[in-house]
Scaffold this motif. Structure first.
Motif, PDB file in Angstrom:
ATOM      1  N   ALA A 245       0.810  -1.216   0.000  1.00 18.70           N
ATOM      2  CA  ALA A 245       0.000   0.000   0.000  1.00 18.70           C
ATOM      3  C   ALA A 245       0.846   1.269   0.000  1.00 18.70           C
ATOM      4  CB  ALA A 245      -0.928  -0.004   1.207  1.00 18.70           C
TER       5      ALA A 245
ATOM      6  N   SER B  15       2.952   2.361  -2.091  1.00 18.07           N
ATOM      7  CA  SER B  15       2.945   3.034  -3.395  1.00 18.07           C
ATOM      8  C   SER B  15       1.610   3.734  -3.660  1.00 18.07           C
ATOM      9  CB  SER B  15       3.264   2.052  -4.521  1.00 18.07           C
ATOM     10  OG  SER B  15       2.259   1.067  -4.609  1.00 18.07           O
ATOM     11  N   CYS B  16       0.526   3.240  -3.071  1.00 16.92           N
ATOM     12  CA  CYS B  16      -0.789   3.869  -3.247  1.00 16.92           C
ATOM     13  C   CYS B  16      -0.817   5.271  -2.656  1.00 16.92           C
ATOM     14  CB  CYS B  16      -1.885   3.043  -2.576  1.00 16.92           C
ATOM     15  SG  CYS B  16      -1.966   1.332  -3.115  1.00 16.92           S
ATOM     16  N   LYS B  17      -0.058   5.431  -1.574  1.00 15.28           N
ATOM     17  CA  LYS B  17      -0.069   6.697  -0.850  1.00 15.28           C
ATOM     18  C   LYS B  17       0.521   7.848  -1.652  1.00 15.28           C
ATOM     19  CE  LYS B  17       0.056   4.629   3.714  1.00 15.28           C
ATOM     20  NZ  LYS B  17       0.811   4.531   4.961  1.00 15.28           N
TER      21      LYS B  17
ATOM     22  N   HIS C 289      -2.941   8.698  -3.255  1.00 16.62           N
ATOM     23  CA  HIS C 289      -4.098   8.620  -2.360  1.00 16.62           C
ATOM     24  C   HIS C 289      -3.746   9.069  -0.945  1.00 16.62           C
ATOM     25  CE1 HIS C 289      -6.821   6.517  -5.103  1.00 16.62           C
ATOM     26  NE2 HIS C 289      -5.740   5.889  -5.543  1.00 16.62           N
TER      27      HIS C 289
ATOM     28  N   LEU D  85      -7.788   6.864   0.793  1.00 16.71           N
ATOM     29  CA  LEU D  85      -8.180   5.467   0.972  1.00 16.71           C
ATOM     30  C   LEU D  85      -8.463   5.070   2.412  1.00 16.71           C
ATOM     31  CD1 LEU D  85      -5.872   3.719  -1.624  1.00 16.71           C
ATOM     32  CD2 LEU D  85      -8.289   4.296  -1.835  1.00 16.71           C
TER      33      LEU D  85
ATOM     34  N   MET E 131     -11.087  -2.050  -6.753  1.00 11.74           N
ATOM     35  CA  MET E 131      -9.821  -2.497  -7.328  1.00 11.74           C
ATOM     36  C   MET E 131     -10.027  -3.686  -8.267  1.00 11.74           C
ATOM     37  SD  MET E 131      -7.016  -0.847  -6.646  1.00 11.74           S
ATOM     38  CE  MET E 131      -5.679  -2.041  -6.733  1.00 11.74           C
TER      39      MET E 131
ATOM     40  N   MET F 101      -5.907   3.715 -12.795  1.00 13.71           N
ATOM     41  CA  MET F 101      -6.105   2.621 -11.833  1.00 13.71           C
ATOM     42  C   MET F 101      -6.251   1.254 -12.492  1.00 13.71           C
ATOM     43  SD  MET F 101      -5.550   3.561  -8.858  1.00 13.71           S
ATOM     44  CE  MET F 101      -5.939   1.950  -8.241  1.00 13.71           C
TER      45      MET F 101
ATOM     46  N   HIS G 237      -2.740  -0.048 -12.796  1.00 12.89           N
ATOM     47  CA  HIS G 237      -2.177  -0.444 -11.495  1.00 12.89           C
ATOM     48  C   HIS G 237      -2.804  -1.758 -11.019  1.00 12.89           C
ATOM     49  CE1 HIS G 237       0.237   3.048 -10.562  1.00 12.89           C
ATOM     50  NE2 HIS G 237      -0.763   3.841 -10.912  1.00 12.89           N
TER      51      HIS G 237
END
Length: 103
Positions: free
Chosen positions: A37, A39-41, A44, A56, A68, A81, A84
């Motif tokens: 997670a 990398s999501c930050k 997001h 998120l 997702m 997205m 990803h």
């Protein structure tokens, strides 16, 4: 005899401290979901929330999972997205969603 008593007290104290340190390591252990997670930050996070990018940690895990999977499977349109999401298995998506839902 006194030296052996001090040795025993020191040993007991050391073992007690080792138990505390072990618990601290277990509490601070990085989960696979947390690692993935990270990398999501990059997008997001709170700073991006006003730009149409959701924060998120405010979304329930079930919603993150379903969205997702929809991105990954082509059931939801996206600009980024979908690309990803294609790289993640169901288990990985569930791990990441579980991490974000802890907050």
């Amino acid at each position: 005899m006194k030296k052996s008593h001090l040795y025993l007290v020191g040993l007991v104290a050391s073992l007690a401290m080792a138990g505390t340190a072990t618990q601290a390591l277990a509490d601070d252990e990085i989960t696979r979901g947390q690692l993935m997670a990270a990398s999501c930050k990059a997008c997001h996070n709170a700073a991006a929330a006003g730009d149409g990018v959701p924060e998120l940690n405010r979304i329930p895990a079930e919603i993150i999972e379903s969205q997702m999977k929809a991105f990954r499977d082509g059931d939801r349109d996206a600009t980024i997205m979908d690309r990803h999401a294609k790289g993640y298995t169901d288990e990985e998506i569930e791990s990441m969603a579980g991490y974000f839902s802890r907050f």
